[in-house]
Design a protein around this motif. Structure first.
Motif, PDB file in Angstrom:
ATOM      1  N   GLY A  42      10.361  11.088 -12.684  1.00 27.18           N
ATOM      2  CA  GLY A  42      11.433  12.010 -12.363  1.00 27.18           C
ATOM      3  C   GLY A  42      11.835  12.050 -10.906  1.00 27.18           C
ATOM      4  O   GLY A  42      12.684  12.864 -10.517  1.00 27.18           O
ATOM      5  N   LYS A  43      11.248  11.190 -10.095  1.00 28.81           N
ATOM      6  CA  LYS A  43      11.551  11.169  -8.665  1.00 28.81           C
ATOM      7  C   LYS A  43      12.085   9.804  -8.250  1.00 28.81           C
ATOM      8  O   LYS A  43      11.903   8.814  -8.946  1.00 28.81           O
ATOM      9  CB  LYS A  43      10.312  11.512  -7.846  1.00 28.81           C
ATOM     10  N   GLU A  44      12.731   9.784  -7.104  1.00 30.55           N
ATOM     11  CA  GLU A  44      13.245   8.526  -6.575  1.00 30.55           C
ATOM     12  C   GLU A  44      12.107   7.716  -5.943  1.00 30.55           C
ATOM     13  O   GLU A  44      11.077   8.261  -5.538  1.00 30.55           O
ATOM     14  CB  GLU A  44      14.336   8.795  -5.538  1.00 30.55           C
ATOM     15  N   ARG A  45      12.330   6.419  -5.860  1.00 29.31           N
ATOM     16  CA  ARG A  45      11.365   5.555  -5.202  1.00 29.31           C
ATOM     17  C   ARG A  45      11.326   5.909  -3.725  1.00 29.31           C
ATOM     18  O   ARG A  45      12.370   6.072  -3.080  1.00 29.31           O
ATOM     19  CB  ARG A  45      11.760   4.087  -5.393  1.00 29.31           C
ATOM     20  N   GLU A  46      10.121   6.019  -3.172  1.00 28.07           N
ATOM     21  CA  GLU A  46       9.986   6.410  -1.781  1.00 28.07           C
ATOM     22  C   GLU A  46       9.127   5.437  -1.002  1.00 28.07           C
ATOM     23  O   GLU A  46       8.218   4.808  -1.547  1.00 28.07           O
ATOM     24  CB  GLU A  46       9.386   7.824  -1.670  1.00 28.07           C
ATOM     25  N   PHE A  47       9.422   5.331   0.268  1.00 28.97           N
ATOM     26  CA  PHE A  47       8.680   4.474   1.173  1.00 28.97           C
ATOM     27  C   PHE A  47       7.274   4.998   1.393  1.00 28.97           C
ATOM     28  O   PHE A  47       7.068   6.211   1.532  1.00 28.97           O
ATOM     29  CB  PHE A  47       9.421   4.405   2.506  1.00 28.97           C
ATOM     30  N   VAL A  48       6.308   4.078   1.434  1.00 30.40           N
ATOM     31  CA  VAL A  48       4.925   4.438   1.704  1.00 30.40           C
ATOM     32  C   VAL A  48       4.454   3.817   3.023  1.00 30.40           C
ATOM     33  O   VAL A  48       4.001   4.512   3.927  1.00 30.40           O
ATOM     34  CB  VAL A  48       3.993   3.985   0.568  1.00 30.40           C
ATOM     35  N   ALA A  49       4.570   2.489   3.136  1.00 28.97           N
ATOM     36  CA  ALA A  49       4.091   1.794   4.335  1.00 28.97           C
ATOM     37  C   ALA A  49       4.728   0.416   4.400  1.00 28.97           C
ATOM     38  O   ALA A  49       5.172  -0.126   3.385  1.00 28.97           O
ATOM     39  CB  ALA A  49       2.569   1.663   4.312  1.00 28.97           C
ATOM     40  N   GLY A  65      -2.581   8.443   8.307  1.00 26.18           N
ATOM     41  CA  GLY A  65      -3.975   8.805   8.505  1.00 26.18           C
ATOM     42  C   GLY A  65      -4.845   8.656   7.280  1.00 26.18           C
ATOM     43  O   GLY A  65      -6.073   8.722   7.370  1.00 26.18           O
ATOM     44  N   ARG A  66      -4.231   8.444   6.121  1.00 23.95           N
ATOM     45  CA  ARG A  66      -4.992   8.272   4.872  1.00 23.95           C
ATOM     46  C   ARG A  66      -4.856   6.858   4.318  1.00 23.95           C
ATOM     47  O   ARG A  66      -5.807   6.332   3.737  1.00 23.95           O
ATOM     48  CB  ARG A  66      -4.521   9.273   3.818  1.00 23.95           C
ATOM     49  N   PHE A  67      -3.698   6.258   4.481  1.00 27.94           N
ATOM     50  CA  PHE A  67      -3.425   4.927   3.950  1.00 27.94           C
ATOM     51  C   PHE A  67      -3.352   3.924   5.101  1.00 27.94           C
ATOM     52  O   PHE A  67      -2.898   4.251   6.197  1.00 27.94           O
ATOM     53  CB  PHE A  67      -2.093   4.893   3.200  1.00 27.94           C
ATOM     54  N   THR A  68      -3.766   2.697   4.820  1.00 25.84           N
ATOM     55  CA  THR A  68      -3.692   1.617   5.802  1.00 25.84           C
ATOM     56  C   THR A  68      -3.132   0.369   5.139  1.00 25.84           C
ATOM     57  O   THR A  68      -3.660  -0.080   4.117  1.00 25.84           O
ATOM     58  CB  THR A  68      -5.066   1.297   6.394  1.00 25.84           C
ATOM     59  N   ILE A  69      -2.078  -0.183   5.721  1.00 27.93           N
ATOM     60  CA  ILE A  69      -1.507  -1.430   5.233  1.00 27.93           C
ATOM     61  C   ILE A  69      -2.015  -2.573   6.094  1.00 27.93           C
ATOM     62  O   ILE A  69      -2.155  -2.430   7.322  1.00 27.93           O
ATOM     63  CB  ILE A  69       0.036  -1.380   5.222  1.00 27.93           C
ATOM     64  N   SER A  70      -2.305  -3.695   5.450  1.00 28.82           N
ATOM     65  CA  SER A  70      -2.761  -4.875   6.194  1.00 28.82           C
ATOM     66  C   SER A  70      -2.313  -6.116   5.438  1.00 28.82           C
ATOM     67  O   SER A  70      -1.876  -6.032   4.286  1.00 28.82           O
ATOM     68  CB  SER A  70      -4.280  -4.867   6.365  1.00 28.82           C
ATOM     69  N   ARG A  71      -2.424  -7.262   6.092  1.00 27.70           N
ATOM     70  CA  ARG A  71      -2.010  -8.511   5.451  1.00 27.70           C
ATOM     71  C   ARG A  71      -2.965  -9.620   5.820  1.00 27.70           C
ATOM     72  O   ARG A  71      -3.563  -9.620   6.907  1.00 27.70           O
ATOM     73  CB  ARG A  71      -0.572  -8.872   5.843  1.00 27.70           C
ATOM     74  N   ASP A  72      -3.109 -10.562   4.904  1.00 21.88           N
ATOM     75  CA  ASP A  72      -3.895 -11.774   5.133  1.00 21.88           C
ATOM     76  C   ASP A  72      -2.965 -12.944   4.862  1.00 21.88           C
ATOM     77  O   ASP A  72      -2.716 -13.301   3.701  1.00 21.88           O
ATOM     78  CB  ASP A  72      -5.111 -11.795   4.193  1.00 21.88           C
ATOM     79  N   ASN A  73      -2.424 -13.520   5.920  1.00 22.53           N
ATOM     80  CA  ASN A  73      -1.437 -14.585   5.743  1.00 22.53           C
ATOM     81  C   ASN A  73      -2.043 -15.834   5.098  1.00 22.53           C
ATOM     82  O   ASN A  73      -1.351 -16.561   4.391  1.00 22.53           O
ATOM     83  CB  ASN A  73      -0.811 -14.929   7.086  1.00 22.53           C
ATOM     84  N   LEU A  80      -3.015  -2.363   0.515  1.00 20.61           N
ATOM     85  CA  LEU A  80      -2.811  -0.960   0.843  1.00 20.61           C
ATOM     86  C   LEU A  80      -4.120  -0.233   0.530  1.00 20.61           C
ATOM     87  O   LEU A  80      -4.463  -0.041  -0.634  1.00 20.61           O
ATOM     88  CB  LEU A  80      -1.658  -0.344   0.051  1.00 20.61           C
ATOM     89  N   GLN A  81      -4.855   0.111   1.582  1.00 23.85           N
ATOM     90  CA  GLN A  81      -6.075   0.878   1.425  1.00 23.85           C
ATOM     91  C   GLN A  81      -5.711   2.351   1.398  1.00 23.85           C
ATOM     92  O   GLN A  81      -5.099   2.852   2.352  1.00 23.85           O
ATOM     93  CB  GLN A  81      -7.045   0.596   2.576  1.00 23.85           C
ATOM     94  N   MET A  82      -6.071   3.018   0.318  1.00 23.99           N
ATOM     95  CA  MET A  82      -5.702   4.418   0.132  1.00 23.99           C
ATOM     96  C   MET A  82      -6.971   5.257   0.073  1.00 23.99           C
ATOM     97  O   MET A  82      -7.791   5.091  -0.839  1.00 23.99           O
ATOM     98  CB  MET A  82      -4.893   4.578  -1.155  1.00 23.99           C
ATOM     99  N   ASN A  83      -7.143   6.126   1.047  1.00 23.13           N
ATOM    100  CA  ASN A  83      -8.292   7.020   1.120  1.00 23.13           C
ATOM    101  C   ASN A  83      -7.849   8.472   0.985  1.00 23.13           C
ATOM    102  O   ASN A  83      -6.667   8.783   1.137  1.00 23.13           O
ATOM    103  CB  ASN A  83      -9.023   6.831   2.443  1.00 23.13           C
ATOM    104  N   SER A  84      -8.803   9.335   0.702  1.00 21.79           N
ATOM    105  CA  SER A  84      -8.527  10.774   0.576  1.00 21.79           C
ATOM    106  C   SER A  84      -7.337  11.026  -0.344  1.00 21.79           C
ATOM    107  O   SER A  84      -6.419  11.793  -0.018  1.00 21.79           O
ATOM    108  CB  SER A  84      -8.270  11.395   1.960  1.00 21.79           C
TER     109      SER A  84
END
Length: 123
Positions: A42-49, A65-73, A80-84
């Motif tokens: 019921g909600k629109e798509r929203e940006f996270v990271a 402060g809760r999520f961390t985005i990273s990449r391995d080329n 997307l590491q999601m904590n708490s």
């Protein structure tokens, strides 16, 4: 053409953690900006990271402060590491790719999308 496949979603209790992965096919992954978005019922798509080719990052205020985005080329994969985690984080999470040197934070800035992975956080 870029194909994206997400994995790592699931059911977790509030306060727990999950790590989402997005594997990309196609050449020149290291030159893509990569983003994570989410869409709750019921909600629109929203940006996270998002993360640029140069490893600059941007986060939504709601996940800072809760999520961390990273990449391995080398593996053509973004994480997307999601904590708490909170019940309000419950949504389908989508990975997206943009062939740009900038760091888009809106869905319109991305040309390629994965199929999504469900994340459910129970209270």
């Amino acid at each position: 053409q870029v194909q994206l496949v997400e994995s790592g979603g699931g059911l977790v209790q509030a306060g727990g953690s999950l790590r989402l992965s997005c594997a990309a096919s196609g050449r020149a992954f290291s030159s893509y900006a990569m983003g994570w978005f989410r869409q709750a019922p019921g909600k629109e798509r929203e940006f996270v990271a998002a993360i640029s080719w140069g490893d600059w990052t941007s986060y939504a205020d709601s996940v800072m402060g809760r999520f961390t985005i990273s990449r391995d080329n080398a593996k053509s994969t973004v994480y997307l590491q999601m904590n708490s985690l909170k019940p309000e984080d419950t949504a389908v999470y989508y990975c997206a790719a943009a062939v740009t040197g900038q760091l888009p934070t809106s869905a319109g800035g991305y040309a390629y999308w994965g199929q999504g992975t469900q994340v459910t956080v129970s209270s």
